[in-house]
Write an enzyme that holds these catalytic residues in place. Structure first.
Site, PDB file in Angstrom:
ATOM      1  CE  LYS A 111       6.972   7.139  13.929  1.00 46.95           C
ATOM      2  NZ  LYS A 111       6.172   8.188  14.587  1.00 46.95           N
TER       3      LYS A 111
HETATM    4  P1  NAD Z   1       3.986   3.057  24.045  1.00 44.70           P
HETATM    5  O1  NAD Z   1       4.820   1.926  23.605  1.00 44.70           O
HETATM    6  O2  NAD Z   1       4.454   3.920  25.156  1.00 44.70           O
HETATM    7  O3  NAD Z   1       2.528   2.524  24.448  1.00 44.70           O
HETATM    8  C1  NAD Z   1       1.699   1.771  23.607  1.00 44.70           C
HETATM    9  C2  NAD Z   1       0.551   1.225  24.434  1.00 44.70           C
HETATM   10  O4  NAD Z   1      -0.378   0.583  23.581  1.00 44.70           O
HETATM   11  C3  NAD Z   1       0.959   0.186  25.463  1.00 44.70           C
HETATM   12  O5  NAD Z   1       0.184   0.385  26.640  1.00 44.70           O
HETATM   13  C4  NAD Z   1       0.553  -1.138  24.821  1.00 44.70           C
HETATM   14  O6  NAD Z   1       0.275  -2.132  25.778  1.00 44.70           O
HETATM   15  C5  NAD Z   1      -0.704  -0.706  24.103  1.00 44.70           C
HETATM   16  N1  NAD Z   1      -1.076  -1.553  22.990  1.00 44.70           N
HETATM   17  C6  NAD Z   1      -0.291  -2.133  22.060  1.00 44.70           C
HETATM   18  N2  NAD Z   1      -1.070  -2.821  21.183  1.00 44.70           N
HETATM   19  C7  NAD Z   1      -2.349  -2.640  21.569  1.00 44.70           C
HETATM   20  C8  NAD Z   1      -3.600  -3.047  21.085  1.00 44.70           C
HETATM   21  N3  NAD Z   1      -3.695  -3.802  19.983  1.00 44.70           N
HETATM   22  N4  NAD Z   1      -4.718  -2.647  21.735  1.00 44.70           N
HETATM   23  C9  NAD Z   1      -4.620  -1.874  22.829  1.00 44.70           C
HETATM   24  N5  NAD Z   1      -3.470  -1.459  23.347  1.00 44.70           N
HETATM   25  C10 NAD Z   1      -2.351  -1.830  22.722  1.00 44.70           C
HETATM   26  O7  NAD Z   1       3.691   3.935  22.736  1.00 44.70           O
HETATM   27  P2  NAD Z   1       3.279   5.462  22.656  1.00 44.70           P
HETATM   28  O8  NAD Z   1       4.505   6.248  22.490  1.00 44.70           O
HETATM   29  O9  NAD Z   1       2.298   5.767  23.736  1.00 44.70           O
HETATM   30  O10 NAD Z   1       2.544   5.488  21.223  1.00 44.70           O
HETATM   31  C11 NAD Z   1       1.169   5.133  21.053  1.00 44.70           C
HETATM   32  C12 NAD Z   1       0.655   5.690  19.732  1.00 44.70           C
HETATM   33  O11 NAD Z   1       0.839   7.108  19.716  1.00 44.70           O
HETATM   34  C13 NAD Z   1       1.385   5.182  18.490  1.00 44.70           C
HETATM   35  O12 NAD Z   1       0.473   5.152  17.413  1.00 44.70           O
HETATM   36  C14 NAD Z   1       2.420   6.272  18.233  1.00 44.70           C
HETATM   37  O13 NAD Z   1       2.868   6.296  16.890  1.00 44.70           O
HETATM   38  C15 NAD Z   1       1.608   7.487  18.594  1.00 44.70           C
HETATM   39  N6  NAD Z   1       2.394   8.678  18.915  1.00 44.70           N
HETATM   40  C16 NAD Z   1       3.326   8.676  19.902  1.00 44.70           C
HETATM   41  C17 NAD Z   1       4.019   9.843  20.203  1.00 44.70           C
HETATM   42  C18 NAD Z   1       5.005   9.937  21.331  1.00 44.70           C
HETATM   43  O14 NAD Z   1       5.464  11.039  21.623  1.00 44.70           O
HETATM   44  N7  NAD Z   1       5.334   8.867  22.023  1.00 44.70           N
HETATM   45  C19 NAD Z   1       3.769  11.002  19.452  1.00 44.70           C
HETATM   46  C20 NAD Z   1       2.802  10.977  18.469  1.00 44.70           C
HETATM   47  C21 NAD Z   1       2.118   9.810  18.212  1.00 44.70           C
END
Ligand code: NAD
Length: 421
Positions: A111
Site C-alpha cells: 500500500k
Molecule cells: P473515495 O475517496 O472515492 O471515497 C471515499 C468516500 O468516503 C467519500 O464519499 C468521502 O466523502 C467519504 N468519507 C470520508 N470520510 C468519511 C467519514 N468519516 N464518514 C463517512 N464518509 C466519509 O474512496 P474509495 O476508493 O471509495 O474508498 C473507500 C474505502 O474502500 C476505503 O476504505 C478504501 O481503502 C476501500 N477500498 C477501495 C477500493 C477501490 O477500488 N477504490 C478497493 C478496495 C477497498
C-alpha cells in the site's frame, strides 16, 4: 479485549495484527512464520517538495510499504488523505496480502499513501505532487515488482500520471506499472465499478447463505466515493433498495428508497450530499444504526466500534471499506447474530479486476466487459463459497475463516520457497 498500547487510540495496524493473531492461533501457525508475517517486508518513507501555484514550495510525506511477496508481485492502492501515516499504510499493506490470497490471485500485498487533502490542491498541484511522489517510489514500483492502484483520494487520472511518469523515466510506455488507469491508456473495462460490483455480488451471496434474497432488501451505505456509489448502483440493478447513503459531511435517509441518479447529480453540482431535498438529513453515526437489511461501510477505518456496534440493526454488514469494524465491535456483532462479511473478501472485486487489467497490459490484448464481469463473478463466488464453508466447518465467523484461508495460502507459499539464504 483488544486495547491500544500506552493509552493511544487503536490504530488500523493494531486491528490488523489482532485479526492476524487470532487466525494464526486457530491455524496453529509455526512461531517463525507468525513472527515473519506480523512484520512488513519493506517500508519506504519519502519526504518531497512540491511547487504550489503561488510559487511557494511545500514539503509532503509519503509512503510505499510492501508486506509480503511470497505469492507474487506486490499489489495495493495509493491513498491521498490527511490522516495517512506509517501505521495506517502498514495495516492496509497487510490487508492486501490477505485479500489477494483469499481470492487466490498471484500477488503479495502493498500500500502507499501521501498525507495530503487532495481537495485542497489545484489540478496542477495534484499532478505535480503525484509525479514527484511516483518518482520517489519508482525504486519499488514496476509491473514485475509492485503495482499500485487507486484508493481513497486518488482516481484514474492520478494513475494515468503515475503511469506516464514511470514511462518517461524508462523511455517507453509501461502500462502494467499501475492498474485503475483510464481505458484509453491501457486500463480495463469494468475496473472503475469493480469494487462496488464485488461488494454487491458478495452481499448477494451472503444473503443466499442466510436463506434470504437480495431482491427488495434495504441497503444503507456509508461513503459516496468510488466504492459506495458503484455499490449503490449495482445493488439497485440487482433489485435491492438503497435507503441511505453518506459522505464525510453527512448522510441522507429515505425508507422508501433514494433515487440514485438524482442523488449523484446533486452531489456533482453541490460537492456534497447535504441539502438533497427528497430525504431526511442524518449523521454518519445515525446511518450505522438505521433499520435495514444490509449495511455497507464504504468510507474509512474504525467506524463500527465497541461504542456503537450494539446499535447496528442490519442483519448483514458487508465491508466495502478496509478495516471499518474493530475487533471489539466484531465480537458484539457476532454475539448479536449480525453476519459480517470481512473487507478482504467483500471489497476484493477491485483487486481482482486490477489483476485482469495487469494481465491484459502484459499481453497487450484487451477483453470486452462481458469477459471481465464474468470472470469477476466466477472468482468472487468461488472465494465466498470457500470462506463460507470453512466458517461452517470451523463454527467461526467469516472474518476468521477468510483469514484462515488467506494465511494458509501465504504460509504454504513461504514454506515451499524456503528461507533464503
Ligand atoms: P473515495 O475517496 O472515492 O471515497 C471515499 C468516500 O468516503 C467519500 O464519499 C468521502 O466523502 C467519504 N468519507 C470520508 N470520510 C468519511 C467519514 N468519516 N464518514 C463517512 N464518509 C466519509 O474512496 P474509495 O476508493 O471509495 O474508498 C473507500 C474505502 O474502500 C476505503 O476504505 C478504501 O481503502 C476501500 N477500498 C477501495 C477500493 C477501490 O477500488 N477504490 C478497493 C478496495 C477497498
Amino acid at each position: 479485549m483488544l486495547t491500544a498500547p500506552a493509552q493511544r487510540p487503536l490504530s488500523a495496524y493494531d486491528v490488523a495484527l489482532a485479526q492476524f493473531d487470532a487466525a494464526a492461533a486457530r491455524l496453529g501457525l509455526e512461531d517463525d512464520l507468525r513472527q515473519h508475517l506480523r512484520q512488513t517486508k519493506r517500508e519506504l518513507t519519502v519526504h518531497f517538495p512540491v511547487r504550489m501555484d503561488d510559487g511557494s514550495v511545500r514539503m509532503f510525506v509519503g509512503y510505499r510499504i510492501q508486506h509480503n511477496l511470497a505469492r507474487g508481485p506486490a499489489k495495493g492502492g495509493i491513498r491521498y488523505h490527511p490522516a495517512v501515516d506509517l501505521d495506517e499504510v502498514r495495516a492496509l499493506a497487510m490487508w492486501m496480502t490477505w485479500k489477494c490470497a483469499v481470492v487466490n490471485i498471484p500477488y503479495g500485498g502493498a500500500k502507499g499513501g501521501v498525507a495530503v487533502d487532495p481537495k485542497r490542491l489545484s489540478l496542477g498541484e495534484l499532478e505535480r505532487l503525484t509525479r514527484r511522489y511516483a518518482s520517489e517510489i519508482a525504486l519499488l514500483i514496476g509491473p514485475e515488482s509492485d503495482i499500485p492502484a487507486p484508493d481513497v483520494g486518488t482516481n484514474d487520472q492520478v494513475m494515468a500520471w503515475i503511469m506516464d511518469t514511470i514511462s518517461m523515466h524508462k523511455g517507453y510506455s509501461v502500462p502494467g506499472v499501475v492498474t485503475g488507469k483510464p481505458v484509453a491508456v491501457g486500463g480495463t473495462l469494468g475496473r472503475r465499478e469493480a469494487t462496488g460490483r464485488g461488494v454487491a455480488i458478495i452481499a448477494r451471496e451472503a444473503m443466499r447463505f442466510k436463506g434470504l434474497s437480495l431482491q427488495g432488501a434495504t441497503v444503507a451505505i456509508q461513503g459516496a466515493g468510488n466504492v459506495g456509489l458503484h455499490a449503490a448502483q449495482c445493488f439497485t440493478q440487482m433489485g435491492a433498495r438503497l435507503v441511505a447513503i453518506s459522505d464525510s459531511v453527512g448522510g441522507l435517509y429515505n425508507p422508501h428508497g433514494l433515487d440514485l441518479p438524482s442523488v449523484q447529480a446533486w452531489k456533482q453540482t453541490h460537492g456534497q450530499l447535504q441539502g438533497f431535498p427528497h430525504a431526511e438529513a442524518i449523521t454518519n453515526d445515525d446511518l450505522l444504526a438505521l433499520p435495514c437489511d444490509i449495511l455497507v461501510p464504504a468510507a474509512m477505518e474504525n467506524q463500527i466500534t465497541g461504542r456503537n456496534a450494539d446499535r447496528v440493526k442490519a442483519r448483514l454488514v458487508v465491508e466495502g471499506a478496509n478495516g471499518p469494524t474493530t475487533p471489539e465491535a466484531d465480537a458484539i456483532l457476532r454475539e448479536r447474530g449480525v453476519l459480517v462479511v470481512p473487507d478482504i473478501l467483500a471489497n476484493a472485486g477491485g483487486v481482482v479486476v486490477s489483476y485482469f487489467e495487469w494481465v491484459q497490459d502484459l499481453q497487450f490484448y484487451f477483453w470486452d466487459l462481458e469477459e471481465v464481469n464474468r470472470n469477476l463473478e466466477r472468482i468472487l463466488v468461488r472465494a465466498f463459497g470457500e470462506v463460507a464453508s470453512l466458517a461452517e466447518r470451523e463454527k467461526s465467523d467469516m472474518r476468521l475463516a477468510a483469514y484462515m484461508v488467506a494465511i494458509r495460502r501465504v504460509a504454504d507459499a513461504m514454506r515451499l520457497r524456503g528461507l533464503f539464504p
